[in-house]
Design a protein around this motif. Structure first.
Motif, PDB file in Angstrom:
ATOM      1  N   MET A 253      54.234 -57.092  11.627  1.00  0.00           N
ATOM      2  CA  MET A 253      53.104 -56.029  11.870  1.00  0.00           C
ATOM      3  C   MET A 253      54.316 -54.771  11.843  1.00  0.00           C
ATOM      4  O   MET A 253      54.977 -54.704  12.810  1.00  0.00           O
ATOM      5  N   GLY A 254      53.180 -53.829  10.871  1.00  0.00           N
ATOM      6  CA  GLY A 254      53.925 -52.641  11.468  1.00  0.00           C
ATOM      7  C   GLY A 254      52.460 -51.462  10.599  1.00  0.00           C
ATOM      8  O   GLY A 254      51.896 -51.575  10.011  1.00  0.00           O
ATOM      9  N   TRP A 255      53.070 -50.016  11.580  1.00  0.00           N
ATOM     10  CA  TRP A 255      52.422 -49.385  11.390  1.00  0.00           C
ATOM     11  C   TRP A 255      53.599 -48.080  10.337  1.00  0.00           C
ATOM     12  O   TRP A 255      54.047 -48.033  10.853  1.00  0.00           O
TER      13      TRP A 255
ATOM     14  N   ALA B  15      54.327 -59.101   1.456  1.00  0.00           N
ATOM     15  CA  ALA B  15      53.800 -58.114   2.061  1.00  0.00           C
ATOM     16  C   ALA B  15      52.258 -56.982   1.792  1.00  0.00           C
ATOM     17  O   ALA B  15      51.708 -57.457   0.070  1.00  0.00           O
ATOM     18  N   LEU B  16      51.995 -57.320   2.328  1.00  0.00           N
ATOM     19  CA  LEU B  16      49.969 -56.997   2.098  1.00  0.00           C
ATOM     20  C   LEU B  16      50.087 -55.232   3.298  1.00  0.00           C
ATOM     21  O   LEU B  16      50.425 -54.883   4.245  1.00  0.00           O
ATOM     22  N   TRP B  17      49.890 -54.380   2.609  1.00  0.00           N
ATOM     23  CA  TRP B  17      49.270 -53.084   3.342  1.00  0.00           C
ATOM     24  C   TRP B  17      47.674 -52.435   3.334  1.00  0.00           C
ATOM     25  O   TRP B  17      46.633 -53.393   2.303  1.00  0.00           O
ATOM     26  N   GLY B  18      47.370 -52.077   4.248  1.00  0.00           N
ATOM     27  CA  GLY B  18      45.991 -51.428   4.577  1.00  0.00           C
ATOM     28  C   GLY B  18      45.725 -50.780   3.551  1.00  0.00           C
ATOM     29  O   GLY B  18      46.555 -49.795   3.011  1.00  0.00           O
ATOM     30  N   GLN B  19      43.893 -49.770   3.176  1.00  0.00           N
ATOM     31  CA  GLN B  19      43.887 -49.036   3.021  1.00  0.00           C
ATOM     32  C   GLN B  19      43.878 -47.704   3.559  1.00  0.00           C
ATOM     33  O   GLN B  19      43.974 -46.852   2.908  1.00  0.00           O
TER      34      GLN B  19
ATOM     35  N   GLN C  72      39.242 -63.467   1.472  1.00  0.00           N
ATOM     36  CA  GLN C  72      40.105 -62.156   1.497  1.00  0.00           C
ATOM     37  C   GLN C  72      40.801 -62.316   2.097  1.00  0.00           C
ATOM     38  O   GLN C  72      41.197 -61.833   3.234  1.00  0.00           O
ATOM     39  N   VAL C  73      42.151 -62.192   1.596  1.00  0.00           N
ATOM     40  CA  VAL C  73      43.689 -61.471   1.580  1.00  0.00           C
ATOM     41  C   VAL C  73      43.089 -59.943   2.475  1.00  0.00           C
ATOM     42  O   VAL C  73      43.040 -59.233   1.451  1.00  0.00           O
ATOM     43  N   GLN C  74      43.489 -59.433   3.524  1.00  0.00           N
ATOM     44  CA  GLN C  74      43.486 -57.726   3.558  1.00  0.00           C
ATOM     45  C   GLN C  74      43.857 -57.968   5.093  1.00  0.00           C
ATOM     46  O   GLN C  74      43.435 -57.977   5.836  1.00  0.00           O
ATOM     47  N   LEU C  75      43.616 -56.430   5.105  1.00  0.00           N
ATOM     48  CA  LEU C  75      43.556 -55.354   6.311  1.00  0.00           C
ATOM     49  C   LEU C  75      43.200 -54.635   6.461  1.00  0.00           C
ATOM     50  O   LEU C  75      43.485 -53.555   5.461  1.00  0.00           O
ATOM     51  N   VAL C  76      42.586 -54.653   7.219  1.00  0.00           N
ATOM     52  CA  VAL C  76      41.352 -53.379   8.006  1.00  0.00           C
ATOM     53  C   VAL C  76      41.708 -52.678   8.876  1.00  0.00           C
ATOM     54  O   VAL C  76      41.973 -53.162  10.189  1.00  0.00           O
ATOM     55  N   GLU C  77      42.958 -51.027   8.786  1.00  0.00           N
ATOM     56  CA  GLU C  77      42.520 -50.783  10.162  1.00  0.00           C
ATOM     57  C   GLU C  77      41.757 -49.438  10.304  1.00  0.00           C
ATOM     58  O   GLU C  77      40.445 -49.967   9.454  1.00  0.00           O
ATOM     59  N   SER C  78      41.436 -49.097  11.370  1.00  0.00           N
ATOM     60  CA  SER C  78      40.184 -48.513  12.308  1.00  0.00           C
ATOM     61  C   SER C  78      40.820 -47.857  13.214  1.00  0.00           C
ATOM     62  O   SER C  78      41.853 -47.950  13.644  1.00  0.00           O
ATOM     63  N   GLY C  79      39.982 -46.794  13.839  1.00  0.00           N
ATOM     64  CA  GLY C  79      40.475 -45.735  14.875  1.00  0.00           C
ATOM     65  C   GLY C  79      40.681 -44.596  14.366  1.00  0.00           C
ATOM     66  O   GLY C  79      41.175 -43.890  15.851  1.00  0.00           O
ATOM     67  N   GLY C  80      40.628 -44.169  13.511  1.00  0.00           N
ATOM     68  CA  GLY C  80      40.956 -42.477  13.292  1.00  0.00           C
ATOM     69  C   GLY C  80      40.020 -42.031  13.612  1.00  0.00           C
ATOM     70  O   GLY C  80      39.325 -42.270  14.158  1.00  0.00           O
ATOM     71  N   GLY C  81      41.128 -41.144  13.958  1.00  0.00           N
ATOM     72  CA  GLY C  81      40.107 -39.548  14.129  1.00  0.00           C
ATOM     73  C   GLY C  81      40.759 -38.448  13.708  1.00  0.00           C
ATOM     74  O   GLY C  81      41.461 -37.948  14.278  1.00  0.00           O
ATOM     75  N   LEU C  82      39.764 -37.210  14.759  1.00  0.00           N
ATOM     76  CA  LEU C  82      40.363 -35.989  15.349  1.00  0.00           C
ATOM     77  C   LEU C  82      40.392 -35.801  16.862  1.00  0.00           C
ATOM     78  O   LEU C  82      39.401 -36.255  17.481  1.00  0.00           O
ATOM     79  N   VAL C  83      41.754 -35.251  17.211  1.00  0.00           N
ATOM     80  CA  VAL C  83      41.806 -34.740  18.314  1.00  0.00           C
ATOM     81  C   VAL C  83      42.601 -33.717  18.563  1.00  0.00           C
ATOM     82  O   VAL C  83      43.203 -33.561  17.304  1.00  0.00           O
ATOM     83  N   HIS C  84      42.670 -33.507  19.841  1.00  0.00           N
ATOM     84  CA  HIS C  84      43.248 -32.223  20.445  1.00  0.00           C
ATOM     85  C   HIS C  84      44.188 -32.425  20.654  1.00  0.00           C
ATOM     86  O   HIS C  84      44.844 -34.039  20.832  1.00  0.00           O
TER      87      HIS C  84
ATOM     88  N   VAL D 281      47.538 -39.816   7.349  1.00  0.00           N
ATOM     89  CA  VAL D 281      47.025 -41.137   7.250  1.00  0.00           C
ATOM     90  C   VAL D 281      47.683 -42.399   7.565  1.00  0.00           C
ATOM     91  O   VAL D 281      49.200 -42.261   7.148  1.00  0.00           O
ATOM     92  N   TYR D 282      46.963 -42.678   8.307  1.00  0.00           N
ATOM     93  CA  TYR D 282      48.158 -44.093   9.109  1.00  0.00           C
ATOM     94  C   TYR D 282      47.411 -45.424   8.727  1.00  0.00           C
ATOM     95  O   TYR D 282      46.672 -46.604   8.389  1.00  0.00           O
ATOM     96  N   TYR D 283      48.848 -46.424   7.781  1.00  0.00           N
ATOM     97  CA  TYR D 283      48.998 -47.333   6.434  1.00  0.00           C
ATOM     98  C   TYR D 283      49.747 -49.060   7.642  1.00  0.00           C
ATOM     99  O   TYR D 283      50.208 -48.534   8.529  1.00  0.00           O
ATOM    100  N   CYS D 284      48.446 -50.030   7.895  1.00  0.00           N
ATOM    101  CA  CYS D 284      49.220 -50.662   8.890  1.00  0.00           C
ATOM    102  C   CYS D 284      49.578 -51.759   7.818  1.00  0.00           C
ATOM    103  O   CYS D 284      49.204 -51.776   6.074  1.00  0.00           O
ATOM    104  N   ASN D 285      50.828 -52.307   7.938  1.00  0.00           N
ATOM    105  CA  ASN D 285      50.923 -53.260   6.919  1.00  0.00           C
ATOM    106  C   ASN D 285      51.874 -54.763   7.415  1.00  0.00           C
ATOM    107  O   ASN D 285      52.152 -55.324   8.409  1.00  0.00           O
ATOM    108  N   ALA D 286      51.927 -55.729   6.621  1.00  0.00           N
ATOM    109  CA  ALA D 286      52.796 -56.990   7.212  1.00  0.00           C
ATOM    110  C   ALA D 286      53.321 -57.287   6.236  1.00  0.00           C
ATOM    111  O   ALA D 286      53.024 -57.417   4.792  1.00  0.00           O
ATOM    112  N   TRP D 287      54.477 -58.364   6.889  1.00  0.00           N
ATOM    113  CA  TRP D 287      55.431 -58.738   5.878  1.00  0.00           C
ATOM    114  C   TRP D 287      56.011 -60.200   6.536  1.00  0.00           C
ATOM    115  O   TRP D 287      55.901 -60.176   7.932  1.00  0.00           O
ATOM    116  N   ARG D 288      56.157 -60.920   5.981  1.00  0.00           N
ATOM    117  CA  ARG D 288      56.923 -62.383   6.282  1.00  0.00           C
ATOM    118  C   ARG D 288      57.700 -62.194   5.145  1.00  0.00           C
ATOM    119  O   ARG D 288      58.327 -62.129   4.054  1.00  0.00           O
TER     120      ARG D 288
END
Length: 117
Positions: free
Chosen positions: A34-36, A105-109, A1-13, A92-99
């Motif tokens: 690859m990009g953000w 081009a692909l985008w994460g959620q 399955q072709v996908q990009l999965v982001e993680s690591g976000g949250g609440l910070v001061h 909201v931070y998105y990951c993307n891939a570009w060839r």
């Protein structure tokens, strides 16, 4: 399955740090730039940083010196280390891939980052 999965976000001061990760699957990761990008409420999506297949990087002025993009081609993962976070970085931070060879081009959620003042 072709996908990009982001993680690591949250609440910070303000002044805090977060490290975002984006795991790719189903693509030949090493051939992609690859990009953000990010999208704040009520605003258009904007590019944050990018990294080429051979590790060249580019940053938007508003994150230079604070954010670092990196990639691990062995793990098909791209990272965004974010330091000295400010409330204006809330988005909201998105990951993307570009060839480049065929403009594929692909985008994460996306992963939410909230910086409280």
């Amino acid at each position: 399955q072709v996908q990009l999965v982001e993680s690591g976000g949250g609440l910070v001061h303000t002044g805090g740090s977060l490290r975002l990760s984006c795991a790719a699957s189903g693509i030949m990761f090493s051939r992609y730039v690859m990009g953000w990008s990010r999208q704040a409420p009520g605003k258009q999506r904007e590019r944050v940083a990018m990294i080429t297949a051979d590790g060249g990087t580019r940053y938007e002025d508003f994150v230079k010196g604070r954010f670092t993009i990196s990639r691990d081609n062995a793990k098909d993962t791209v990272f965004l280390q974010m330091n000295s976070l400010e409330p204006e970085d809330t988005a909201v931070y998105y990951c993307n891939a570009w060839r480049p060879v065929d403009d594929d081009a692909l985008w994460g959620q996306g992963t939410q980052v909230i910086v409280s003042s």
